[in-house]
Enzyme design. Structure first.
Site, PDB file in Angstrom:
ATOM      1  CB  CYS A   1      25.530  17.643  -8.853  1.00 16.47           C
ATOM      2  SG  CYS A   1      25.605  18.910 -10.123  1.00 16.47           S
TER       3      CYS A   1
ATOM      4  CD  GLU B   1      18.525  18.447 -14.299  1.00 12.98           C
ATOM      5  OE1 GLU B   1      19.411  17.574 -14.201  1.00 12.98           O
ATOM      6  OE2 GLU B   1      17.823  18.579 -15.318  1.00 12.98           O
TER       7      GLU B   1
HETATM    8  N1  LIG Z   1      22.062  17.614 -10.936  1.00  9.66           N
HETATM    9  C1  LIG Z   1      22.281  18.865 -10.609  1.00  9.66           C
HETATM   10  O1  LIG Z   1      22.225  19.775 -11.436  1.00  9.66           O
HETATM   11  C2  LIG Z   1      22.622  19.207  -9.190  1.00  9.66           C
HETATM   12  C3  LIG Z   1      23.145  20.465  -8.925  1.00  9.66           C
HETATM   13  C4  LIG Z   1      23.473  20.784  -7.608  1.00  9.66           C
HETATM   14  C5  LIG Z   1      23.299  19.863  -6.593  1.00  9.66           C
HETATM   15  N2  LIG Z   1      22.793  18.646  -6.902  1.00  9.66           N
HETATM   16  C6  LIG Z   1      22.653  17.647  -5.838  1.00  9.66           C
HETATM   17  O2  LIG Z   1      22.152  18.280  -4.670  1.00  9.66           O
HETATM   18  C7  LIG Z   1      22.621  17.603  -3.511  1.00  9.66           C
HETATM   19  C8  LIG Z   1      23.238  18.581  -2.547  1.00  9.66           C
HETATM   20  O3  LIG Z   1      22.362  19.639  -2.270  1.00  9.66           O
HETATM   21  P1  LIG Z   1      21.450  19.684  -0.955  1.00  9.66           P
HETATM   22  O4  LIG Z   1      22.170  19.018   0.166  1.00  9.66           O
HETATM   23  O5  LIG Z   1      21.005  21.080  -0.785  1.00  9.66           O
HETATM   24  O6  LIG Z   1      20.248  18.763  -1.423  1.00  9.66           O
HETATM   25  P2  LIG Z   1      18.877  18.433  -0.673  1.00  9.66           P
HETATM   26  O7  LIG Z   1      18.174  17.390  -1.470  1.00  9.66           O
HETATM   27  O8  LIG Z   1      19.084  18.167   0.764  1.00  9.66           O
HETATM   28  O9  LIG Z   1      18.048  19.810  -0.719  1.00  9.66           O
HETATM   29  C9  LIG Z   1      17.808  20.504  -1.930  1.00  9.66           C
HETATM   30  C10 LIG Z   1      16.623  21.440  -1.715  1.00  9.66           C
HETATM   31  O10 LIG Z   1      15.439  20.667  -1.590  1.00  9.66           O
HETATM   32  C11 LIG Z   1      14.763  20.949  -0.357  1.00  9.66           C
HETATM   33  N3  LIG Z   1      14.155  19.678   0.036  1.00  9.66           N
HETATM   34  C12 LIG Z   1      14.749  18.608   0.609  1.00  9.66           C
HETATM   35  N4  LIG Z   1      13.865  17.595   0.746  1.00  9.66           N
HETATM   36  C13 LIG Z   1      12.700  18.042   0.205  1.00  9.66           C
HETATM   37  C14 LIG Z   1      11.402  17.446   0.024  1.00  9.66           C
HETATM   38  N5  LIG Z   1      11.124  16.204   0.413  1.00  9.66           N
HETATM   39  N6  LIG Z   1      10.440  18.188  -0.578  1.00  9.66           N
HETATM   40  C15 LIG Z   1      10.697  19.441  -1.002  1.00  9.66           C
HETATM   41  N7  LIG Z   1      11.891  20.059  -0.831  1.00  9.66           N
HETATM   42  C16 LIG Z   1      12.883  19.364  -0.253  1.00  9.66           C
HETATM   43  C17 LIG Z   1      15.864  21.476   0.537  1.00  9.66           C
HETATM   44  O11 LIG Z   1      15.365  22.241   1.600  1.00  9.66           O
HETATM   45  C18 LIG Z   1      16.689  22.279  -0.458  1.00  9.66           C
HETATM   46  O12 LIG Z   1      16.100  23.530  -0.715  1.00  9.66           O
HETATM   47  C19 LIG Z   1      23.636  16.582  -4.028  1.00  9.66           C
HETATM   48  O13 LIG Z   1      23.029  15.332  -4.095  1.00  9.66           O
HETATM   49  C20 LIG Z   1      23.976  17.103  -5.419  1.00  9.66           C
HETATM   50  O14 LIG Z   1      24.459  16.129  -6.288  1.00  9.66           O
HETATM   51  C21 LIG Z   1      22.441  18.303  -8.161  1.00  9.66           C
HETATM   52  N1  LIG Z   2      27.102  23.064 -13.251  1.00 11.94           N
HETATM   53  C1  LIG Z   2      28.172  22.734 -12.351  1.00 11.94           C
HETATM   54  C2  LIG Z   2      27.727  21.778 -11.288  1.00 11.94           C
HETATM   55  C3  LIG Z   2      26.430  22.080 -10.606  1.00 11.94           C
HETATM   56  C4  LIG Z   2      26.164  21.059  -9.544  1.00 11.94           C
HETATM   57  O1  LIG Z   2      26.492  21.054  -8.424  1.00 11.94           O
HETATM   58  C5  LIG Z   2      29.332  22.121 -13.114  1.00 11.94           C
HETATM   59  O2  LIG Z   2      29.218  21.947 -14.315  1.00 11.94           O
HETATM   60  O3  LIG Z   2      30.336  21.791 -12.502  1.00 11.94           O
END
Ligand SMILES: NC(=O)c1ccc[n+]([C@@H]2O[C@H](COP(=O)([O-])OP(=O)(O)OC[C@H]3O[C@@H](n4cnc5c(N)ncnc54)[C@H](O)[C@@H]3O)[C@@H](O)[C@H]2O)c1
Ligand SMILES: N[C@@H](CCC=O)C(=O)O
Length: 514
Positions: A313, A279
């Site tokens: 996100c 995600e």
């Molecule tokens: N789609 C969703 O449901 C959702 C929800 C929340 C956040 N996000 C996204 O997450 C991002 C923000 O969160 P963040 O800054 O913590 O993200 P990030 O990608 O920097 O890190 C997320 C997690 O992955 C780990 N990680 C990073 N690179 C990795 C790799 N190469 N291999 C394995 N693990 C790795 C990190 O240590 C952390 O635990 C934004 O892009 C946001 O849109 C998406």
């Molecule tokens: N589930 C949350 C977003 C999670 C991602 O960062 C929402 O619906 O706003």
């Protein structure tokens, strides 16, 4: 007796004195836990971990929360081996017994929510209602996945018979060891949801949270273990990206859920051979037509653009407004940007807390400088680090060319760009002209426009005329949450009816009796 409160993201204006009193108690309890050491937990034992890192609060950079001892490669290997050893017994545990443990854990999370939320506020800067929402969502995600397993009778069903004395069942069975890699911004819900689904399905779990979310992950782990989850079934590996990479590369991991940036998610998808639920990021648009209720639209956009300082996100970071109402809409949005209280997220009146770190402040400064040269900063634009943390002002940008970088790149900041468009149709086309497809919002008083939006929009979670949040605020069992296109890898959404099955593989069992 005060009535028990319940916070969801769509009821964030809930003004219940009992809620605030409970949260204040939670803050006091949370302060007693500051200074903790957060280290790997493997088989229920705390390991030594590697070189410690100091965890500070983004809202008060003088406040030290904990010392994190990151998981080493050896810890990762030991955790995976322990999870493998425990997997057959957990998979063989009758599903009703598994669910009983998980439901107890969900109840513990709810019971402890004021303290868990207070620590989360200090850890990632969520205001009290957002933090209470994240904690309650964690409990509800676990409950929802338990309900799904139960509703499907443990995913064991009879199939048709085509030969005498032969019966066949379709059974969904767990994969084995499931890795959960979670981001900083929902440090409990996005660990609890995937872990809860994996555990309800009968997998054992190795959890690698974001470094900045380590404390929330520890508290979640405590709730699960205190509820009676066998120690071999869940292991915690705190740390930065490195233990995440080691987990992804480990041949003993059978499946994984990653939530985080698209760049990391795509790298993981390429590197990992097994089932990978990824995600990822978003660039979520709202469209406002000339027939919309502009007050609702401005409030919905403001809440989704500035809530959690734009670090969801699902945050709304671009708005396409029919030209005839563009200025009237911007005027309303600017008013919200200027009146949403920015500051210490522990305080009751705060809506916008800090961004997560100094890097995010620098990114904000760069984007604002670019916005000033390429368009107009209609509200905000200032850093507010004099408040003692990583604070920046909610910002509205107008007058940018439609292909400007600000309309394309996920910024993860409290900054929204607004542009005029000729029609609902053009707004929808622009919303879709992005590699991302996570959430989208639409404001219109015209049914034919709403139908057009629902038929054409390319996003996994969409909302129409929702002042509680134009693009944010999904709740388990109410709005399944998952991305299309570069925002998600499976097309199945968390908190929805098809999710827990992703943690299971189908076995067709035919038995011939003599
Ligand atoms: N789609 C969703 O449901 C959702 C929800 C929340 C956040 N996000 C996204 O997450 C991002 C923000 O969160 P963040 O800054 O913590 O993200 P990030 O990608 O920097 O890190 C997320 C997690 O992955 C780990 N990680 C990073 N690179 C990795 C790799 N190469 N291999 C394995 N693990 C790795 C990190 O240590 C952390 O635990 C934004 O892009 C946001 O849109 C998406
Ligand atoms: N589930 C949350 C977003 C999670 C991602 O960062 C929402 O619906 O706003």
């Amino acid at each position: 007796m005060t009535e028990r409160f319940r916070v969801t993201y769509a009821t964030l204006t809930a003004d219940n004195p009992g809620l605030h009193a409970a949260y204040e108690d939670g803050v006091r309890a949370a302060r007693n836990r500051l200074g903790a050491t957060i280290a790997p937990i493997i088989d229920g034992e705390t390991a030594t971990g590697g070189e410690p890192a100091v965890l500070r609060s983004p809202g008060d950079t003088a406040l030290v929360l904990a010392e994190v001892r990151p998981a080493t490669d050896a810890d990762v290997a030991r955790a995976v081996a322990a999870a493998r050893a425990a997997a057959p017994a957990w998979a063989a545990t009758p599903w009703r017994e598994r669910l009983a443990v998980l439901r107890r854990a969900a109840d513990l999370i709810s019971e402890r929510s004021p303290e868990l939320a207070a620590i989360m506020t200090m850890e990632v800067g969520k205001n009290r209602l957002e933090a209470l929402g994240d904690v309650e969502e964690s409990a509800d995600l676990i409950r929802y996945y338990c309900d799904q397993v139960e509703a499907h009778d443990g995913f064991d069903r009879p199939m048709a018979t085509i030969a005498p004395r032969e019966t066949t069942r379709s059974v969904l069975r767990p994969y084995g060891v499931w890795a959960v890699i979670s981001p900083f911004n929902f440090p409990m819900a996005l660990a609890a949801g995937p872990a809860g689904a994996a555990l309800a399905a009968g997998n054992t779990v190795v959890l690698k949270p974001s470094l900045q979310g380590s404390f929330s992950a520890l508290l979640l782990t405590e709730c699960l273990l205190d509820a009676g989850l066998p120690a071999g079934v869940l292991h915690l590996l705190p740390g930065g990206d490195e233990p995440g990479r080691a987990l992804v590369a480990h041949p003993g991991v059978d499946g994984l859920t990653f939530t985080g940036s698209t760049a990391a998610g795509e790298a993981i998808t390429r590197a990992f051979a097994g089932p990978a639920i990824c995600e990822m990021g978003g660039k979520n648009a709202a469209i406002v037509t000339a027939t919309a209720d502009l007050d609702d639209a401005a409030l919905g956009v403001a809440r989704s653009a500035f809530g959690l300082s734009g670090q969801k996100c699902s945050a709304c970071s671009r708005v396409y407004v029919e030209a005839s109402v563009h200025d009237a809409f911007v005027e309303r949005l600017v008013k919200h940007a200027e009146t949403f209280a920015v500051g210490d997220p522990l305080l009751p009146g705060t809506y916008v807390g800090p961004v997560i770190d100094a890097g995010a402040v620098t990114r904000y400064e760069d984007v604002v400088a670019h916005a000033r040269s390429a368009g107009r900063v209609a509200a905000g634009g200032a850093t507010m680090t004099e408040l003692g943390g990583f604070y920046v002002a909610p910002t509205v940008v107008t007058g940018l060319p439609l292909d400007d970088d600000i309309f394309r790149r996920e910024l993860f900041l409290p900054l929204v760009a607004v542009a005029p468009v000729a029609s609902a149709e053009e707004g929808i086309a622009l919303a879709n002209a992005s590699p991302y497809g996570l959430t989208a919002g639409f404001f219109s008083g015209e049914q034919s426009e709403i139908d057009l939006f629902l038929a054409r929009v390319e996003a996994g979670v969409v909302y129409v005329n929702r002042p509680a949040g134009a693009t944010t605020g999904a709740w388990p069992g109410v709005q399944p949450f998952g991305g299309w296109k570069a925002s998600g890898s499976t097309g199945k959404a968390g908190g929805g009816p098809y999710y827990v099955q992703s943690y299971l593989r189908e076995q067709s069992q035919t038995v011939v009796t003599s």
